[in-house]
Design a protein around this motif. Structure first.
Motif, PDB file in Angstrom:
ATOM      1  N   LEU A 162      -2.848   2.885   8.307  1.00 15.06           N
ATOM      2  CA  LEU A 162      -2.625   1.450   8.152  1.00 15.06           C
ATOM      3  C   LEU A 162      -1.503   0.988   9.070  1.00 15.06           C
ATOM      4  O   LEU A 162      -1.609  -0.066   9.711  1.00 15.06           O
ATOM      5  CB  LEU A 162      -2.288   1.109   6.695  1.00 15.06           C
ATOM      6  CG  LEU A 162      -1.918  -0.347   6.394  1.00 15.06           C
ATOM      7  CD1 LEU A 162      -3.034  -1.289   6.809  1.00 15.06           C
ATOM      8  CD2 LEU A 162      -1.587  -0.522   4.916  1.00 15.06           C
ATOM      9  N   HIS A 214       0.810  -1.218   0.000  1.00 17.06           N
ATOM     10  CA  HIS A 214       0.000   0.000   0.000  1.00 17.06           C
ATOM     11  C   HIS A 214       0.845   1.270   0.000  1.00 17.06           C
ATOM     12  O   HIS A 214       0.320   2.350  -0.295  1.00 17.06           O
ATOM     13  CB  HIS A 214      -1.000  -0.038   1.159  1.00 17.06           C
ATOM     14  CG  HIS A 214      -2.114  -0.999   0.913  1.00 17.06           C
ATOM     15  ND1 HIS A 214      -3.250  -0.661   0.212  1.00 17.06           N
ATOM     16  CD2 HIS A 214      -2.242  -2.316   1.205  1.00 17.06           C
ATOM     17  CE1 HIS A 214      -4.038  -1.710   0.113  1.00 17.06           C
ATOM     18  NE2 HIS A 214      -3.446  -2.733   0.698  1.00 17.06           N
ATOM     19  N   PRO A 232      -2.646   6.614  -1.518  1.00 16.23           N
ATOM     20  CA  PRO A 232      -3.346   6.270  -0.276  1.00 16.23           C
ATOM     21  C   PRO A 232      -4.861   6.244  -0.414  1.00 16.23           C
ATOM     22  O   PRO A 232      -5.548   5.668   0.423  1.00 16.23           O
ATOM     23  CB  PRO A 232      -2.887   7.361   0.705  1.00 16.23           C
ATOM     24  CG  PRO A 232      -2.424   8.482  -0.157  1.00 16.23           C
ATOM     25  CD  PRO A 232      -1.851   7.843  -1.387  1.00 16.23           C
ATOM     26  N   ASP A 234      -3.707   8.833   4.313  1.00 15.65           N
ATOM     27  CA  ASP A 234      -2.494   8.825   5.128  1.00 15.65           C
ATOM     28  C   ASP A 234      -2.133   7.363   5.445  1.00 15.65           C
ATOM     29  O   ASP A 234      -2.881   6.673   6.148  1.00 15.65           O
ATOM     30  CB  ASP A 234      -2.731   9.608   6.423  1.00 15.65           C
ATOM     31  CG  ASP A 234      -1.505   9.706   7.304  1.00 15.65           C
ATOM     32  OD1 ASP A 234      -0.441   9.146   6.940  1.00 15.65           O
ATOM     33  OD2 ASP A 234      -1.593  10.337   8.378  1.00 15.65           O
ATOM     34  N   ILE A 235      -1.001   6.896   4.939  1.00 15.62           N
ATOM     35  CA  ILE A 235      -0.572   5.516   5.134  1.00 15.62           C
ATOM     36  C   ILE A 235      -0.330   5.195   6.600  1.00 15.62           C
ATOM     37  O   ILE A 235      -0.352   4.026   7.009  1.00 15.62           O
ATOM     38  CB  ILE A 235       0.711   5.232   4.301  1.00 15.62           C
ATOM     39  CG1 ILE A 235       1.045   3.721   4.275  1.00 15.62           C
ATOM     40  CG2 ILE A 235       1.880   6.034   4.837  1.00 15.62           C
ATOM     41  CD1 ILE A 235       0.037   2.872   3.587  1.00 15.62           C
ATOM     42  N   ASN A 236      -0.144   6.221   7.427  1.00 13.84           N
ATOM     43  CA  ASN A 236       0.091   5.987   8.848  1.00 13.84           C
ATOM     44  C   ASN A 236      -1.118   5.366   9.541  1.00 13.84           C
ATOM     45  O   ASN A 236      -0.975   4.734  10.597  1.00 13.84           O
ATOM     46  CB  ASN A 236       0.490   7.282   9.551  1.00 13.84           C
ATOM     47  CG  ASN A 236       1.909   7.702   9.190  1.00 13.84           C
ATOM     48  OD1 ASN A 236       2.840   6.897   9.254  1.00 13.84           O
ATOM     49  ND2 ASN A 236       2.079   8.958   8.795  1.00 13.84           N
ATOM     50  N   THR A 275      -6.862   4.529   5.849  1.00 14.69           N
ATOM     51  CA  THR A 275      -5.832   5.155   5.017  1.00 14.69           C
ATOM     52  C   THR A 275      -6.473   5.858   3.828  1.00 14.69           C
ATOM     53  O   THR A 275      -6.089   6.980   3.458  1.00 14.69           O
ATOM     54  CB  THR A 275      -4.823   4.099   4.529  1.00 14.69           C
ATOM     55  OG1 THR A 275      -4.073   3.628   5.650  1.00 14.69           O
ATOM     56  CG2 THR A 275      -3.883   4.663   3.487  1.00 14.69           C
TER      57      THR A 275
END
Length: 199
Positions: free
Chosen positions: A177, A92, A97, A173-175, A168
């Motif tokens: 996940l 991902h 995102p 925002d990948i944070n 996400t």
């Protein structure tokens, strides 16, 4: 003939990911595959049949890449489990995102609309959970760990991953996940410490 059918499936897959099944028109598919309507109907009786074929194709790829190569690797259960979580994050991080999960997106869109899609997508998630269950059995280091408890935990892990991917997408925002993955690692650590030791 089989090659052209696969070409159509592969051309349609990104459309279903980006636009969803309902918002992907036959015209979109024809343009992406560079074919005419007659050629399309030579390979598929309907857009619906193509949609299910695309899910099956993506499931085959997913099975090879993650379920077989990662969760099926000749390693310890903990190593397989950790590698799966790392794979999910890496996969991902490579995409936008707001893309989401192909299976998760379709489950949200179609599970309440069509039983064929729902059952096929449920099989994807259930097969994934079964492979996680195999890793958890090794992680527990005992044959006494309740199988029903492991099965529910495996399903919970899949749900937490899919929830993290959805968050996400919502927050872009990948944070989100990564936070879910960190929570899964803590959950499995607790599970492992609570398992009775091997005699």
């Amino acid at each position: 003939m089989a090659d052209k059918r696969q070409e159509i499936i592969k051309a349609a897959a990104p459309l279903l990911l980006e636009k969803g099944y309902m918002h992907t028109s036959l015209s979109d598919i024809l343009a992406a595959a560079d074919i005419g309507k007659g050629q399309f109907y030579h390979y598929f009786p309907s857009k619906y049949a193509l949609g299910l074929a695309v899910v099956e194709h993506r499931f085959t790829v997913f099975t090879e890449q993650l379920l077989n190569n990662v969760l099926g690797a000749p390693k310890t259960g903990q190593a397989r489990f950790d590698a799966m979580l790392d794979w999910v994050i890496a996969a991902h991080q490579k995409c936008s995102p707001n893309q989401g999960c192909f299976f998760g997106n379709l489950a949200l869109e179609m599970s309440g609309q069509d039983e064929g899609f729902r059952l096929l997508l449920m099989r994807v998630f259930e097969t994934w959970a079964e492979r996680i269950d195999d890793a958890l059995q090794d992680i527990s280091n005992t044959a006494d760990a309740p199988p029903d408890e492991r099965k529910q935990l495996a399903r919970t892990v899949v749900a937490m991953i899919e929830g993290g991917i959805l968050a996400t997408k919502s927050y872009q925002d990948i944070n989100m996940l990564k936070t879910s993955i960190a929570a899964i690692r803590r959950l499995i650590g607790t599970y492992k410490s609570n398992c009775p030791p091997t005699e």
